[in-house]
Design a protein around this motif. Structure first.
Motif, short mmCIF file in Angstrom:
data_model
loop_
_atom_site.label_atom_id
_atom_site.label_comp_id
_atom_site.label_asym_id
_atom_site.label_seq_id
_atom_site.Cartn_x
_atom_site.Cartn_y
_atom_site.Cartn_z
N GLY A 80 32.39 80.94 -14.21
CA GLY A 80 31.97 81.12 -12.82
C GLY A 80 31.50 81.49 -12.18
N HIS A 81 30.66 81.39 -11.40
CA HIS A 81 30.18 82.20 -10.49
C HIS A 81 29.34 81.04 -9.35
N ASN A 82 30.04 81.40 -8.11
CA ASN A 82 29.38 81.15 -6.53
C ASN A 82 28.19 81.00 -6.05
N VAL A 83 27.56 80.56 -6.65
CA VAL A 83 25.95 80.09 -6.77
C VAL A 83 25.55 79.25 -5.40
N GLY A 84 26.52 78.97 -4.01
CA GLY A 84 26.22 78.27 -2.81
C GLY A 84 26.80 79.33 -1.72
N ASP A 85 26.79 78.86 -1.11
CA ASP A 85 27.02 79.86 0.40
C ASP A 85 28.00 79.64 1.41
N THR A 86 29.22 79.18 0.51
CA THR A 86 30.94 78.93 1.35
C THR A 86 31.68 79.46 0.19
N ALA A 87 32.50 79.90 1.26
CA ALA A 87 34.02 79.77 -0.21
C ALA A 87 34.41 79.49 -1.00
N THR A 88 34.86 79.03 -2.15
CA THR A 88 35.48 78.21 -2.65
C THR A 88 37.00 78.29 -2.91
N HIS A 89 37.81 77.30 -2.31
CA HIS A 89 39.02 77.04 -2.51
C HIS A 89 39.74 75.96 -3.08
N VAL A 90 40.33 76.74 -4.42
CA VAL A 90 40.75 75.23 -5.55
C VAL A 90 42.35 75.59 -6.00
N ILE A 91 43.46 74.55 -6.00
CA ILE A 91 44.56 74.39 -6.64
C ILE A 91 44.32 73.69 -8.03
N PHE A 92 44.44 74.63 -9.22
CA PHE A 92 44.39 73.63 -10.53
C PHE A 92 45.90 73.36 -10.53
N VAL A 93 46.81 72.15 -11.43
CA VAL A 93 47.92 71.84 -11.71
C VAL A 93 47.23 71.82 -13.43
N GLU A 94 47.99 72.78 -14.05
CA GLU A 94 47.52 72.93 -15.69
C GLU A 94 49.01 72.22 -16.56
N LEU A 95 48.21 71.75 -17.35
CA LEU A 95 49.56 70.74 -18.04
C LEU A 95 49.56 71.66 -19.12
N LYS A 96 50.98 72.13 -19.33
CA LYS A 96 51.04 72.37 -20.64
C LYS A 96 51.35 72.12 -22.00
N GLU A 97 51.65 71.08 -22.29
CA GLU A 97 51.75 69.93 -23.15
C GLU A 97 50.00 69.42 -23.38
N ARG A 98 49.92 69.92 -24.69
CA ARG A 98 49.12 69.91 -25.79
C ARG A 98 49.09 68.33 -26.27
N ARG A 99 47.20 67.54 -25.08
CA ARG A 99 46.92 65.97 -25.29
C ARG A 99 47.69 65.73 -27.06
N PRO A 100 47.61 64.25 -27.58
CA PRO A 100 48.52 64.19 -28.32
C PRO A 100 46.72 63.77 -29.07
N THR A 101 45.92 63.76 -28.87
CA THR A 101 44.49 63.46 -29.53
C THR A 101 43.75 64.16 -29.31
N VAL A 102 42.93 64.64 -29.87
CA VAL A 102 42.06 66.21 -29.54
C VAL A 102 40.72 65.65 -30.18
N SER A 103 39.82 65.13 -29.16
CA SER A 103 38.14 64.63 -30.12
C SER A 103 37.58 65.77 -30.33
N ALA A 104 36.87 65.29 -31.86
CA ALA A 104 35.73 66.24 -32.15
C ALA A 104 34.75 66.38 -32.03
N ASP A 105 34.20 66.00 -30.60
CA ASP A 105 33.38 65.67 -29.73
C ASP A 105 33.39 67.09 -28.80
N THR A 106 31.48 67.44 -28.77
CA THR A 106 31.92 68.97 -27.74
C THR A 106 32.97 68.86 -26.58
N PRO A 107 33.77 69.44 -26.40
CA PRO A 107 34.95 69.61 -24.70
C PRO A 107 34.15 69.09 -23.32
#
Length: 114
Positions: A80-107
């Motif tokens: 990632g690259h901050n291309v704006g003029d403000t700071a970024t502040h984000v919370i991520f809630v990451e899931l550790k369990e894999r999704r039951p089905t995965v699409s073959a399409d481009t993610p």
């Protein structure tokens, strides 16, 4: 796969973790960049408004989000690259369990619209 806490410890920190989820805080300033890293399926909550460019290989996606939004983030590897003029502040809630089905399409790259 590269963990963002390892690749960019000055931007990411673990707030809480158990066997099913991990909660990360992300902060940066205008002009900051991250190294390529991986996120599992996640929920992203924006605490600030920001403009970024997310890239993976030759794909580049502009991202503009306002504060107070929640977005789904498909599992992906990106930088990632901050291309704006403000700071970024984000919370991520990451899931550790894999999704039951995965699409073959481009993610999807970047967050999805509501």
């Amino acid at each position: 796969m590269p963990d963002p806490v390892a690749t960019d410890p000055d931007h990411y920190r673990v707030l809480w973790e158990n066997e099913r989820v991990r909660v990360l805080e992300y902060r940066d300033r205008p002009g900051d960049r991250t190294h390529p890293h991986e996120h599992p399926d996640s929920v992203m909550v924006t605490l600030s408004s920001f403009e970024r460019e997310i890239s993976s290989g030759c794909r580049h996606v502009p991202v503009h989000l306002d504060a107070g939004q929640a977005r789904w983030l498909d599992a992906q590897t990106h930088a990632g690259h901050n291309v704006g003029d403000t700071a970024t502040h984000v919370i991520f809630v990451e899931l550790k369990e894999r999704r039951p089905t995965v699409s073959a399409d481009t993610p999807t790259l970047g967050p999805t619209a509501p």
